[in-house]
Design a protein around this motif. Structure first.
Motif, mmCIF file in Angstrom:
data_model
loop_
_atom_site.group_PDB
_atom_site.id
_atom_site.type_symbol
_atom_site.label_atom_id
_atom_site.label_comp_id
_atom_site.label_asym_id
_atom_site.label_seq_id
_atom_site.Cartn_x
_atom_site.Cartn_y
_atom_site.Cartn_z
ATOM 1 N N GLU B 358 0.932 -1.265 0.012
ATOM 2 C CA GLU B 358 -0.010 0.047 -0.043
ATOM 3 C C GLU B 358 0.752 1.513 0.060
ATOM 4 O O GLU B 358 0.794 2.152 -0.639
ATOM 5 N N THR B 359 1.850 1.199 0.830
ATOM 6 C CA THR B 359 2.796 2.581 0.997
ATOM 7 C C THR B 359 3.343 2.495 -0.363
ATOM 8 O O THR B 359 3.578 3.658 -0.763
ATOM 9 N N ASP B 361 2.563 1.801 -3.301
ATOM 10 C CA ASP B 361 1.441 2.388 -4.212
ATOM 11 C C ASP B 361 1.323 3.827 -4.177
ATOM 12 O O ASP B 361 1.275 4.650 -5.196
ATOM 13 N N LYS B 362 1.261 4.272 -2.934
ATOM 14 C CA LYS B 362 1.099 5.782 -2.460
ATOM 15 C C LYS B 362 2.261 6.306 -2.901
ATOM 16 O O LYS B 362 2.150 7.333 -3.606
ATOM 17 N N TYR B 388 7.523 12.605 1.032
ATOM 18 C CA TYR B 388 7.482 11.883 2.136
ATOM 19 C C TYR B 388 8.945 11.776 3.083
ATOM 20 O O TYR B 388 9.623 10.735 3.040
#
Lengths: 56, 399
Positions: B358-359, B361-362, B388
């Motif tokens: 998920e990270t 993808d983000k 980030y």
């Protein structure tokens, strides 16, 4: 340790990864010496699964 | 066959990019160099993804030539687990990006350069061990065409690749933790349908845990499709092949192609090792674990380190000092050029391995919104820092 000659690609991945420096690749022949502790690192490293533990 | 020489100033073991570069620069500086290669042919069989960046090569007097630059790429793309794509399109910026090369031709070119500079190249000559006198390395035990003999040399350069023996014989610790080794397999595929002239990287725990799959285009319908899998993540023998085959089957455009060549091997992705020299010995390239831990690329660093080692070898001959102390010139020299980058990319790799799908993808989604035109790990990491900062806080001072 057991090497399946028909799978081995003679790439040396196991040789460089062996913590005991117990594997030798000479042209297409892969051999283990007595320093082998059967730690299994080579089994995991081989990209094509040509090495297995020899439990005989 | 001419009787082989048994004595030289500098004995280089291995005629890959590192070894041939050592031989070239040491010969240019006047040293008497013997370059030995266990294979019958320099560069074969290929064990490489064959992607190189372009910005460093001219500095090492290497000029792109169609004999080895197979394809000039337009940039790079990263695919996240859910298929989100982030493109670094350097073609738009007019920058030289990089090439997918014919690695065997590239290696032969570098060996030819070494020979033309005065080095002597001996094929089918393997190093079987090291010769020591009073605790110091004074040569190697060699074998050529069934004949065994010693070669005397005050300087032995171990450019013997991933499976390096020279370093171990000389007491240099080059062993790695299985988490810092990538088990690799690659297919050269022909007849596939490429979606662009980019070097592609695919990430994700389902694609490959602790590694990536690459596709490097060699032509319009031809690419090197390969996998690097962290050894400590292997559950069953041969997992690298299983993940690669599964990936290809899931991509119909790639699955259309046929494999015309298989390449296996391992790549070190460790932090820089403490020591790459000993009395009478210097290690270069994969043997010195100088591979970039984030990309797995080793050619550029091998050539960069090779030039330093070659020049230092010639200076050592002049000074008649072959001690580990003198070789600090090499140890410090190569570290000044790229040790920081190795550390930085090691930290980045370690961080990358902790990220969930998920990270990822983000992260890739956020990067896709930006406009990156420079293909380098630094420019990508700097872009991550902007979006980030917490992901790179352990090594932000290096960005």
């Amino acid at each position: 340790m057991k090497v399946e000659a028909t799978k081995c690609m003679h790439c040396g991945a196991c040789v460089g990864t062996c913590p005991e420096n117990a594997i030798f690749l000479y042209e297409v022949a892969l051999t283990f010496n007595d320093d082998c502790t059967k730690c299994g690192t080579c089994v995991k490293t081989c990209p094509v699964g040509a090495i297995s533990m020899d439990d005989d | 066959m001419i009787e082989m020489r048994r004595k030289c100033d500098v004995l280089v073991v291995g005629a890959g990019p590192g070894g041939s570069t050592v031989a070239r620069y040491a010969s240019q500086a006047g040293a008497d160099v013997l370059l030995i290669e266990k294979r019958q042919e320099v560069g074969s069989p290929v064990r490489c993804g064959e992607g190189i960046s372009a910005e460093w090569i001219e500095k090492y007097d290497i000029h792109p030539d169609p004999s080895w630059t197979r394809n000039k790429v337009d940039g790079a793309r990263v695919f996240s687990p859910n298929g989100t794509m982030f493109t670094v399109n350097a073609e738009n910026a007019g920058d030289e990006v990089g090439y997918v090369i014919e690695r065997d031709a590239f290696d032969r070119m570098l060996a030819e350069r070494a020979v033309r500079a005065g080095a002597e190249l001996k094929l089918k000559t393997a190093a079987l061990g090291i010769v020591k006198k009073d605790g110091k390395v004074v040569g190697v035990k060699a074998e050529c065409m069934g004949e065994r003999f010693d070669i005397e040399a005050p300087i032995v350069v171990g450019a013997d690749g991933y499976e390096s023996q020279v370093g171990r014989w000389a007491g240099i610790d080059t062993t790695m933790d299985p988490k810092d080794v990538q088990s690799c397999l690659q297919y050269r595929m022909v007849g596939l349908e490429l979606t662009g002239n980019f070097v592609d990287f695919y990430l994700g725990s389902k694609v490959v845990p602790g590694g990536y799959i690459w596709s490097f285009p060699k032509g319009k319908d031809e690419a090197n499709v390969g996998i690097g899998l962290q050894v400590s993540m292997v559950k069953e023998p041969g997992d690298a092949k299983k993940y690669l085959d599964k990936f290809i089957a899931a991509h119909p455009n790639i699955a259309k192609g046929q494999t015309v060549e298989m390449v296996a091997g391992a790549v070190s992705v460790c932090a820089p090792i403490d020591r790459t020299v000993a009395d009478g010995v210097m290690l270069v390239g994969d043997a010195a674990r100088q591979i970039d831990p984030l990309t797995g690329g080793g050619i550029a660093n091998s050539v960069k380190a090779g030039k330093v080692a070659g020049e230092v070898a010639a200076q050592a001959i002049e000074a008649k000092d072959y001690s580990a102390g003198f070789f600090q010139r090499y140890e410090k020299g190569w570290r000044a050029i790229f040790e920081n980058k190795l550390y930085r990319d090691y930290m980045a790799k370690e961080k990358l391995l902790t990220l969930s799908d998920e990270t990822l993808d983000k992260l890739v989604g956020a990067l896709a919104e930006g406009q990156l035109t420079k293909v380098s790990t630094l420019s990508v990491l700097q872009a991550i820092k902007r979006k980030y900062p917490e992901l790179v806080k352990e090594f932000e001072s290096m960005l």
